[in-house]
Design an enzyme around this catalytic site. Structure first.
Site, PDB file in Angstrom:
ATOM      1  CD  GLU A 231      -1.916   2.208   1.478  1.00 41.98           C
ATOM      2  OE1 GLU A 231      -1.582   3.013   0.570  1.00 41.98           O
ATOM      3  OE2 GLU A 231      -2.058   2.527   2.653  1.00 41.98           O
ATOM      4  CB  CYS A 265      -1.649   6.960   1.487  1.00 37.10           C
ATOM      5  SG  CYS A 265      -2.634   5.947   2.586  1.00 37.10           S
TER       6      CYS A 265
HETATM    7  P1  NDP Z   1       9.054   5.251   4.083  1.00 41.87           P
HETATM    8  O1  NDP Z   1       8.449   4.496   2.985  1.00 41.87           O
HETATM    9  O2  NDP Z   1      10.493   5.537   4.025  1.00 41.87           O
HETATM   10  O3  NDP Z   1       8.742   4.510   5.478  1.00 41.87           O
HETATM   11  C1  NDP Z   1       7.694   3.566   5.653  1.00 41.87           C
HETATM   12  C2  NDP Z   1       8.247   2.289   6.270  1.00 41.87           C
HETATM   13  O4  NDP Z   1       9.144   1.668   5.351  1.00 41.87           O
HETATM   14  C3  NDP Z   1       9.062   2.543   7.540  1.00 41.87           C
HETATM   15  O5  NDP Z   1       8.873   1.469   8.418  1.00 41.87           O
HETATM   16  C4  NDP Z   1      10.482   2.582   7.027  1.00 41.87           C
HETATM   17  O6  NDP Z   1      11.430   2.296   8.014  1.00 41.87           O
HETATM   18  C5  NDP Z   1      10.448   1.522   5.952  1.00 41.87           C
HETATM   19  N1  NDP Z   1      11.439   1.686   4.905  1.00 41.87           N
HETATM   20  C6  NDP Z   1      12.081   2.799   4.514  1.00 41.87           C
HETATM   21  N2  NDP Z   1      12.915   2.533   3.496  1.00 41.87           N
HETATM   22  C7  NDP Z   1      12.807   1.218   3.239  1.00 41.87           C
HETATM   23  C8  NDP Z   1      13.419   0.341   2.306  1.00 41.87           C
HETATM   24  N3  NDP Z   1      14.299   0.757   1.424  1.00 41.87           N
HETATM   25  N4  NDP Z   1      13.069  -0.957   2.339  1.00 41.87           N
HETATM   26  C9  NDP Z   1      12.163  -1.410   3.216  1.00 41.87           C
HETATM   27  N5  NDP Z   1      11.555  -0.621   4.111  1.00 41.87           N
HETATM   28  C10 NDP Z   1      11.862   0.673   4.131  1.00 41.87           C
HETATM   29  O7  NDP Z   1       8.255   6.574   4.250  1.00 41.87           O
HETATM   30  P2  NDP Z   1       8.784   7.955   4.873  1.00 41.87           P
HETATM   31  O8  NDP Z   1       8.376   7.965   6.261  1.00 41.87           O
HETATM   32  O9  NDP Z   1      10.209   8.224   4.600  1.00 41.87           O
HETATM   33  O10 NDP Z   1       7.953   8.962   4.000  1.00 41.87           O
HETATM   34  C11 NDP Z   1       8.393   9.261   2.683  1.00 41.87           C
HETATM   35  C12 NDP Z   1       7.231   9.319   1.733  1.00 41.87           C
HETATM   36  O11 NDP Z   1       6.541   8.076   1.722  1.00 41.87           O
HETATM   37  C13 NDP Z   1       6.168  10.308   2.109  1.00 41.87           C
HETATM   38  O12 NDP Z   1       6.500  11.586   1.702  1.00 41.87           O
HETATM   39  C14 NDP Z   1       4.977   9.733   1.395  1.00 41.87           C
HETATM   40  O13 NDP Z   1       5.004  10.132   0.066  1.00 41.87           O
HETATM   41  C15 NDP Z   1       5.183   8.270   1.470  1.00 41.87           C
HETATM   42  N6  NDP Z   1       4.416   7.633   2.547  1.00 41.87           N
HETATM   43  C16 NDP Z   1       3.239   7.067   2.252  1.00 41.87           C
HETATM   44  C17 NDP Z   1       2.481   6.522   3.248  1.00 41.87           C
HETATM   45  C18 NDP Z   1       1.184   5.889   2.967  1.00 41.87           C
HETATM   46  O14 NDP Z   1       0.326   5.853   3.852  1.00 41.87           O
HETATM   47  N7  NDP Z   1       0.976   5.342   1.783  1.00 41.87           N
HETATM   48  C19 NDP Z   1       2.893   6.521   4.636  1.00 41.87           C
HETATM   49  C20 NDP Z   1       4.186   7.133   4.855  1.00 41.87           C
HETATM   50  C21 NDP Z   1       4.899   7.651   3.826  1.00 41.87           C
HETATM   51  P3  NDP Z   1      12.287   3.497   8.688  1.00 41.87           P
HETATM   52  O15 NDP Z   1      11.309   4.391   9.339  1.00 41.87           O
HETATM   53  O16 NDP Z   1      13.157   2.779   9.638  1.00 41.87           O
HETATM   54  O17 NDP Z   1      13.033   4.147   7.560  1.00 41.87           O
END
Ligand code: NDP
Length: 457
Positions: A231, A265
């Site tokens: 998602e 989102c």
């Molecule tokens: P991320 O996608 O970086 O974080 C979401 C989760 O994924 C966290 O648990 C994070 O861990 C983990 N993660 C980060 N990088 C990786 C990777 N390479 N492989 C596997 N898991 C990973 O979101 P951000 O918080 O950095 O937000 C960045 C952008 O993501 C936002 O601007 C938005 O556009 C989008 N986003 C969308 C969401 C939604 O509801 N669809 C929710 C949040 C973000 P860790 O925190 O340890 O990095």
């Protein structure tokens, strides 16, 4: 990214956590695998009982968990309390409907020369959930409630900025009486995910978050031949046609774009208004945005709090500066709020062109992009040109327009005369770069089950 609670309202670090050592992680994986072997033999009725208890625990913990979420990621306290309530609702929904949804599905035995033919939905085992900070309890619960109902065991790798909420999730299922280690939180950085995902004891994964994080998890899981649900982001269109109730549409547009401090989102992010009503809608929309109360999310009167992270604030600022530099008009907001913490003014930008970064990307903050269009065709065409396809919204009283919208919009969810919302009672998910698979309802529960065909001669 350090694993820490940093209050976005003040920018102060309140608590830091060491990531799990290799030995501690191994212990958690071994416990999860052991739990999966016995938990799968519990009955759906037993699991439903534990889900009900978890809902009761949430009810009594509401104040404390809501404060924790507000402290860790800045959502208003009122919305944090509502989030806890919604999680309890989802737990109760699965407790009530789960057992029936897990009943064997009968097929025509005679047609396959059998005395009996049916499908049973059995758990896959240990499922890894990589979750984001924006709805720290709900996103994780949207995975946990159906997964535990189906007999799976959960491992939660939550976002690094909500470690206390993550630890609460593990505590919650323990307090509810689930067997030991059926749901564990892993305090690990994202660089350790590959190791967990490739571990033979982990059967599947789900991720909610950004597209790059989704690509990473999907490619590792693909290589290891493990199923995933993703998602990812969205830049949902919100289309307003001449027959719409304009004041109501503008009211909902403001809520949709600014809920959760603009970090959802399924927030509407691109607003397509028919030229015939553009002047009136824009006036209402801009005035209502300017009326929002920005402030300390713990205060009752606050409608918009800070962004969750400093980098999130910088990203939003860059998108707005880029758009304004390329000719966008600021109709409301447009800059940081002059106070400590990571606050950005609720903003409305018009005159958006394809050269602007925000045209084809997702702005994760309270910034609305306004487009004036001459037809529904034009709105749908621009909306569909975006790489994402999560939710979508149409405001119209015209039956033909509604039918056209449902037929042609490229999204996983289409809401008419209302705001895209996730309900425990409805499937949730997207298409294109917004991900694949569905959460919630029987569709969500069956993503992590083995639909085993049984033929009896
Ligand atoms: P991320 O996608 O970086 O974080 C979401 C989760 O994924 C966290 O648990 C994070 O861990 C983990 N993660 C980060 N990088 C990786 C990777 N390479 N492989 C596997 N898991 C990973 O979101 P951000 O918080 O950095 O937000 C960045 C952008 O993501 C936002 O601007 C938005 O556009 C989008 N986003 C969308 C969401 C939604 O509801 N669809 C929710 C949040 C973000 P860790 O925190 O340890 O990095």
């Amino acid at each position: 990214m350090a694993i820490a609670t940093i209050n976005p309202t003040t920018g102060k670090t309140l608590k830091t956590f060491e990531p799990l050592s290799d030995e501690a992680l191994e212990e958690k994986l071994a416990r999860a695998a052991a739990a999966a072997r016995t938990y799968r033999r519990t009955t759906p009725q037993e699991r439903a009982g534990w889900l009900r208890s978890a809902a009761d625990v949430l009810d009594s913990d509401t104040e404390a968990v809501a404060e924790l979420m507000t402290t860790e990621m800045g959502k208003t306290l009122a919305s944090a309390k509502a989030e806890v309530g919604k999680c309890a609702e989802a737990l109760r929904w699965y407790a009530e409907h789960g057992p029936a949804l897990l009943e064997p599905q009968r097929y025509d035995a005679e047609a396959v020369k059998a005395t009996e033919a049916y499908v049973v939905h059995q758990p896959l085992g240990v499922v890894l959930a990589v979750m984001p900070w924006n709805f720290p309890l709900w996103q994780a619960m949207r995975f946990a409630a159906p997964a535990l109902m189906a007999g799976n065991v959960g491992l939660l790798k939550h976002a690094s900025n909500v470690p206390q909420t993550a630890l609460y999730m593990e505590e919650l299922f323990g307090k509810a009486g689930f067997p030991d280690h059926v749901f564990q939180t892993l305090l690990i950085g994202s660089s350790t995910i590959e190791q967990v995902l490739r571990d033979d004891r982990v059967a599947a994964a789900t991720l909610t978050g950004s597209a790059p994080a989704g690509q990473s998890v999907a490619s590792i899981a693909g290589d290891a031949l493990k199923p995933t649900v993703l998602e990812l982001g969205g830049s949902d269109p919100f289309i307003v046609m001449p027959s719409a109730h304009l004041d109501r549409a503008a009211e909902v547009a403001v809520t949709s774009r600014n809920q959760n401090n603009g970090q959802s989102c399924i927030a509407a992010k691109r607003f397509f208004v028919h030229r015939d009503v553009a002047e009136e809608f824009t006036r209402l929309f801009a005035a209502k945005i300017a009326d929002l109360t920005v402030g300390d999310p713990m205060d009752e009167g606050t409608q918009v709090g800070p962004l969750a992270t400093e980098s999130g604030l910088e990203d939003v600022e860059k998108y707005v500066q880029d758009a304004v530099g390329k000719g966008a008009t600021v109709l409301a907001g447009g800059k940081r709020v002059d106070r400590p913490g990571w606050f950005y003014e609720p903003t409305l930008l018009a005159d958006i062109t394809p050269e602007m970064d925000l045209y084809a990307e997702e702005v994760f903050g309270p910034v609305a992009a306004l487009f004036v269009v001459d037809s529904l065709d034009e709105a749908i065409e621009i909306a569909n040109s975006h790489p994402y396809g999560l939710g979508s919204n149409l405001w119209s009283e015209d039956e033909d327009e509604r039918a056209q919208f449902v037929r042609d919009i490229e999204s996983g969810m289409a809401f008419i005369n209302g705001m895209t919302t996730s309900y425990p009672e409805l499937p949730f998910g997207g298409v294109k770069q917004s991900g694949y698979g569905r959460e919630l309802t029987e569709l969500g529960m069956r993503e992590f089950t083995n639909a085993k065909t049984v033929w009896v001669g």
